[in-house]
Design a protein around this motif. Structure first.
Motif, short mmCIF file in Angstrom:
data_model
loop_
_atom_site.label_atom_id
_atom_site.label_comp_id
_atom_site.label_asym_id
_atom_site.label_seq_id
_atom_site.Cartn_x
_atom_site.Cartn_y
_atom_site.Cartn_z
N TYR A 107 0.83 -1.21 0.00
CA TYR A 107 0.00 0.00 0.00
C TYR A 107 0.86 1.25 0.00
N GLY A 120 10.09 15.87 10.24
CA GLY A 120 9.86 14.43 10.03
C GLY A 120 8.67 13.88 10.80
N LEU A 122 4.57 14.58 11.15
CA LEU A 122 3.42 15.36 10.68
C LEU A 122 2.14 14.77 11.23
N GLU A 131 2.42 -6.21 3.53
CA GLU A 131 2.02 -7.20 4.53
C GLU A 131 2.03 -8.57 3.87
N ARG A 258 8.48 -1.43 19.89
CA ARG A 258 7.51 -0.84 18.98
C ARG A 258 6.24 -0.41 19.70
N PHE A 281 12.87 5.57 10.09
CA PHE A 281 12.16 5.84 8.84
C PHE A 281 11.30 4.66 8.40
N GLY A 283 9.42 0.69 10.03
CA GLY A 283 9.36 -0.29 11.11
C GLY A 283 8.31 -1.33 10.82
N GLY A 284 8.42 -2.45 11.50
CA GLY A 284 7.42 -3.48 11.29
C GLY A 284 7.67 -4.66 12.18
P1 HAM Z 1 4.94 2.84 12.65
O1 HAM Z 1 6.29 2.57 13.21
O2 HAM Z 1 3.95 3.46 13.53
O3 HAM Z 1 4.42 1.44 12.12
O4 HAM Z 1 5.07 3.72 11.35
C1 HAM Z 1 5.94 3.35 10.30
C2 HAM Z 1 6.70 4.56 9.81
O5 HAM Z 1 5.80 5.60 9.45
C3 HAM Z 1 7.64 5.19 10.84
O6 HAM Z 1 8.86 4.51 10.90
C4 HAM Z 1 7.79 6.59 10.28
O7 HAM Z 1 8.78 6.62 9.26
C5 HAM Z 1 6.43 6.86 9.67
N1 HAM Z 1 5.63 7.71 10.58
C6 HAM Z 1 4.90 7.31 11.63
N2 HAM Z 1 4.31 8.36 12.22
C7 HAM Z 1 4.67 9.46 11.52
C8 HAM Z 1 4.40 10.86 11.62
N3 HAM Z 1 3.59 11.35 12.56
N4 HAM Z 1 4.96 11.70 10.72
C9 HAM Z 1 5.77 11.22 9.75
N5 HAM Z 1 6.06 9.91 9.59
C10 HAM Z 1 5.52 9.04 10.47
C11 HAM Z 1 3.22 1.24 11.53
O8 HAM Z 1 2.49 2.12 11.12
C12 HAM Z 1 2.89 -0.24 11.31
N6 HAM Z 1 1.56 -0.31 10.69
C13 HAM Z 1 3.97 -0.88 10.47
C14 HAM Z 1 3.69 -2.32 10.17
C15 HAM Z 1 3.22 -2.83 9.04
N7 HAM Z 1 3.85 -3.31 11.03
C16 HAM Z 1 3.49 -4.45 10.45
N8 HAM Z 1 3.09 -4.14 9.23
#
Ligand code: HAM
Length: 417
Positions: A107, A120, A122, A131, A258, A281, A283-284
């Motif tokens: 996606y 960085g 927002l 996935e 995480r 930048f 994660g997962g």
């Molecule tokens: P997350 O670590 O919350 O994971 O977000 C992944 C990436 O999105 C972060 O490493 C960062 O680069 C970017 N990000 C998160 N919040 C912000 C923000 N407020 N502004 C700018 N960039 C941001 C997830 O979202 C999980 N759904 C990842 C995942 C997929 N795990 C398993 N499958």
């Protein structure tokens, strides 16, 4: 009348920067498809439950950061703060696993979190993610990490760090939580207010604290890896072994937990020194019980997401921004009375010859049109004056190479490209 500004923490992506986004998106699509991942798009908003149940009630995202509102029918809806839970909702609803034993999905989209905006970070940001659904085996964790690395390599980002950890299966985590809570309680007086609070709701998150006093305490905290049972340890060892075989560098970081509740076993994060405070930048990790949390049947899965704004910041820092595609041709006409012929030539160039082409829409002088052609960096100017119109011809001027000009019939134009 007063002008209106955009909302704090959101950004317009302007035409002079959109090509960077498009290039990055193109690379993301190519890499995903090379690994057999297909795109899935879900709505921007979902029923709030998707995230409160999916991401978890004890997380910062659900507690403090969601854009939740009641719609006019009084239903609680939420702008998606992340994709994984919404994707799982869609896969269950559309029964996508009936078609394929393993579903590989990717996606690209915008996500919303009410965080304090800074470099960085927002309130509307964008992610590329994938996935891999319905495999419990460690090779799927490694496929996902490999795909991420392949994407980072294609962007030519070299100095980054892959932090890796295992938070084990549910039983291991429960055992560890007990030991951790005992340890943290014995240091409770010195913990920050936020960590005291986390200790009550989500003790693992104390390990993630950025507070210097907490960091000192956490240094001596029991190591989660010592609490892994045989199954968890075996899974983690195979992941590390496969990464070694593929020569992927990683650092095991036992305090990486995480911020989302759905993880089990492998978790990982990509970190760059080019980013300042918000240095992750991407994660997962693995999530084996998210499907059941959302009413589906048990479907062990793993994935990652990367922040596009943060990737673009890194590319800018390392001076690796892609080149914009210039318009190739500008039609230059000497007089208003030639507009019909100029429009006819533009049409041929775009639709028969398939080249990008511009024509002045403000009826400016030839001099201004030529200045514009130079500014745009076009390769060719097609000049139209009295003689050209009379003979159904054009003068082709090479704007980049030798500045030569030649007069030719319209039908001959194809040979110029
Ligand atoms: P997350 O670590 O919350 O994971 O977000 C992944 C990436 O999105 C972060 O490493 C960062 O680069 C970017 N990000 C998160 N919040 C912000 C923000 N407020 N502004 C700018 N960039 C941001 C997830 O979202 C999980 N759904 C990842 C995942 C997929 N795990 C398993 N499958």
């Amino acid at each position: 009348m007063a002008t209106i500004q955009n909302v704090r923490g959101t950004k317009d992506i302007l035409p002079n920067e959109i090509y960077k986004w498009q290039k990055l998106e193109e690379i993301a699509r190519n890499v995903s498809e090379k690994y057999g991942y297909k795109e899935l798009r879900t709505p921007i908003f979902e029923k709030t439950e998707v995230f409160s149940r999916g991401v978890g009630e004890g997380t910062d995202i659900v507690n403090k950061e969601m854009y939740t509102f009641a719609d006019r029918g009084n239903e609680s809806l939420t702008l998606r703060p992340e994709q994984t839970a919404a994707l799982v909702r869609s896969v269950i609803q559309n029964n996508l696993l009936a078609e394929n034993p393993v579903q590989r999905l990717y996606y690209l989209g915008s996500y919303f979190r009410y965080e304090r905006p800074q470099k960085g970070r927002l309130r509307e940001f964008h992610q590329y993610g994938i996935e891999c659904l319905n495999s419990a085996f460690p090779e799927s964790d490694v496929e996902v990490i490999c795909l991420a690395i392949s994407f980072i390599n294609q962007l030519e980002i070299k100095d980054f760090k892959l932090n890796l950890n295992s938070i084990g299966n549910e039983q291991s985590r429960a055992n560890y939580k007990k030991i951790l809570i005992d340890f943290l309680n014995s240091h409770k007086n010195n913990l920050s207010e936020e960590s005291k609070n986390r200790l009550e709701i989500n003790p693992l998150r104390v390990l993630d604290s950025k507070n210097p006093a907490d960091i000192e305490i956490v240094k001596n905290a029991p190591n989660i890896l010592d609490s892994l049972d045989d199954e968890s340890l075996n899974h983690f060892n195979i992941v590390k072994n496969l990464l070694d075989i593929l020569q992927i560098n990683y650092t095991v970081n036992p305090t990486l937990v995480r911020g989302l509740d759905y993880y089990s076993h492998t978790v990982f994060e990509f970190q760059s020194t080019h980013l300042g405070a918000q240095d992750a930048f991407g994660g997962g990790g693995r999530y084996n019980s998210l499907f059941t949390e959302l009413g589906g049947k048990e479907t062990p899965s793993v994935g990652f997401a990367m922040g596009i704004e943060r990737l673009l910041l890194i590319l800018e820092k390392i001076g690796n921004t892609p080149q914009e595609n210039n318009t190739e041709i500008m039609i230059i006409f000497s007089d208003e009375k030639h507009i019909d012929f100029a429009m006819k030539v533009s049409d041929i160039v775009r639709n028969k010859l398939g080249k990008s082409c511009l024509m002045d829409l403000n009826r400016r002088s030839m001099k201004s049109q030529l200045r514009e052609a130079n500014k745009l960096g076009v390769r060719l100017a097609l000049i139209i004056g009295d003689e050209e119109v009379a003979k159904e011809s054009i003068t082709v001027k090479y704007m980049q190479e030798n500045k030569d000009q030649c007069f030719m019939r319209i039908e001959e134009l194809e040979g110029v490209f």
